[in-house]
Scaffold this active site. Structure first.
Site, PDB file in Angstrom:
ATOM      1  N   ILE A  94       0.861  -1.175   0.000  1.00  0.00           N
ATOM      2  CA  ILE A  94       0.000   0.000   0.000  1.00  0.00           C
ATOM      3  C   ILE A  94       0.900   1.229   0.000  1.00  0.00           C
ATOM      4  O   ILE A  94       2.048   1.171   0.443  1.00  0.00           O
ATOM      5  CB  ILE A  94      -0.997   0.012   1.191  1.00  0.00           C
ATOM      6  CG1 ILE A  94      -0.269  -0.036   2.530  1.00  0.00           C
ATOM      7  CG2 ILE A  94      -1.978  -1.144   1.083  1.00  0.00           C
ATOM      8  CD1 ILE A  94      -1.214   0.008   3.739  1.00  0.00           C
ATOM      9  N   ASP A  95       0.384   2.321  -0.535  1.00  0.00           N
ATOM     10  CA  ASP A  95       1.196   3.529  -0.701  1.00  0.00           C
ATOM     11  C   ASP A  95       1.745   4.016   0.629  1.00  0.00           C
ATOM     12  O   ASP A  95       1.137   3.820   1.684  1.00  0.00           O
ATOM     13  CB  ASP A  95       0.351   4.647  -1.327  1.00  0.00           C
ATOM     14  CG  ASP A  95      -0.115   4.317  -2.737  1.00  0.00           C
ATOM     15  OD1 ASP A  95       0.474   3.415  -3.360  1.00  0.00           O
ATOM     16  OD2 ASP A  95      -1.072   4.970  -3.194  1.00  0.00           O
TER      17      ASP A  95
END
Length: 234
Positions: free
Chosen positions: A61-62
């Site tokens: 995930i970012d």
């Protein structure tokens, strides 16, 4: 930084951690410490393991996003989980706090996303375009405060910055996400996007697994939404 209390689920094959906004999942060219290496070092100390510790990253995930991240502790689990990801057999639900209310209380968004590697951002188009990849997600409005709104999101595809640019495309930028049109940043550089639940069949034991990640406790708006909307779309 990773803390042992961030572990949401662990057995001999899997590990799920509640990532903090701002943490890297894997090392990148910046050379900064990443979650993958921090967890390996922790497992080596805790379990007194000789040699190299195996830990496979199943999904990322970012950096400014918080929430559940799945790792494999064995090569057998990693191979099977990667195949499950490819087949769309790992359900991912996100929570997003947006600055504006969408036009519909629930909808399926379909766009065509083009990634710009130089600027590290993506653009969403309403119609097919050259180099565009189809991006689909479902959202439901779970609640609202005085200025912000909580959306539950189910990802149907996995594209670069998909949730961020699709919500921006419909005029609902995520709180704190300056890159995609938010009015102001948040302390620490995070954004109000949270990997809320992971749901899948265990790759070895073949039992259903469902993990819910608590929201960042230091953010009072997140806590408000969890207290008022925590039973919805989890």
């Amino acid at each position: 930084m990773f803390r042992p209390e961030d572990i949401l689920y662990e057995d001999n094959h899997l590990l799920v951690v509640n990532k903090h906004a701002g943490d890297l999942v894997q090392p990148d060219p910046s050379g900064e410490s990443a979650l993958e290496d921090q967890i390996k070092a922790f497992l080596k100390r805790r379990d007194d393991k000789p040699g190299e510790v195996f830990l496979g990253v199943v999904h990322r995930i970012d950096r400014p996003v918080s929430g559940a991240v799945l790792f494999a502790k064995t090569s057998k689990a990693l191979v099977r989980l990667n195949e499950m990801i490819r087949r769309g057999e790992i359900g991912k639900t996100y929570w997003a706090v947006t600055e504006r209310m969408p036009g519909k209380t629930e909808d399926t968004l379909v766009h065509y996303i083009v990634r710009d590697g130089k600027s590290n951002r993506s653009r969403a188009y309403d119609r097919p375009v050259k180099e565009g990849k189809e991006a689909r997600l479902e959202y439901t409005v779970l609640g609202s405060g005085e200025r912000y709104h909580l959306l539950g999101i189910r990802l149907l595809t996995g594209r670069h910055h998909q949730i961020r640019c699709q919500l921006a495309r419909i005029g609902c930028p995520i709180r704190g996400d300056l890159k995609y049109g938010a009015a102001r940043s948040l302390p620490g550089g995070g954004i109000s996007l949270h990997s809320r639940t992971l749901e899948f069949v265990h790759p070895v034991r073949r039992e259903p697994v469902r993990i819910t990640a608590p929201v960042p406790a230091e953010d009072r708006l997140w806590v408000f939404f969890e207290e008022t909307c925590g039973g919805k779309n989890d």
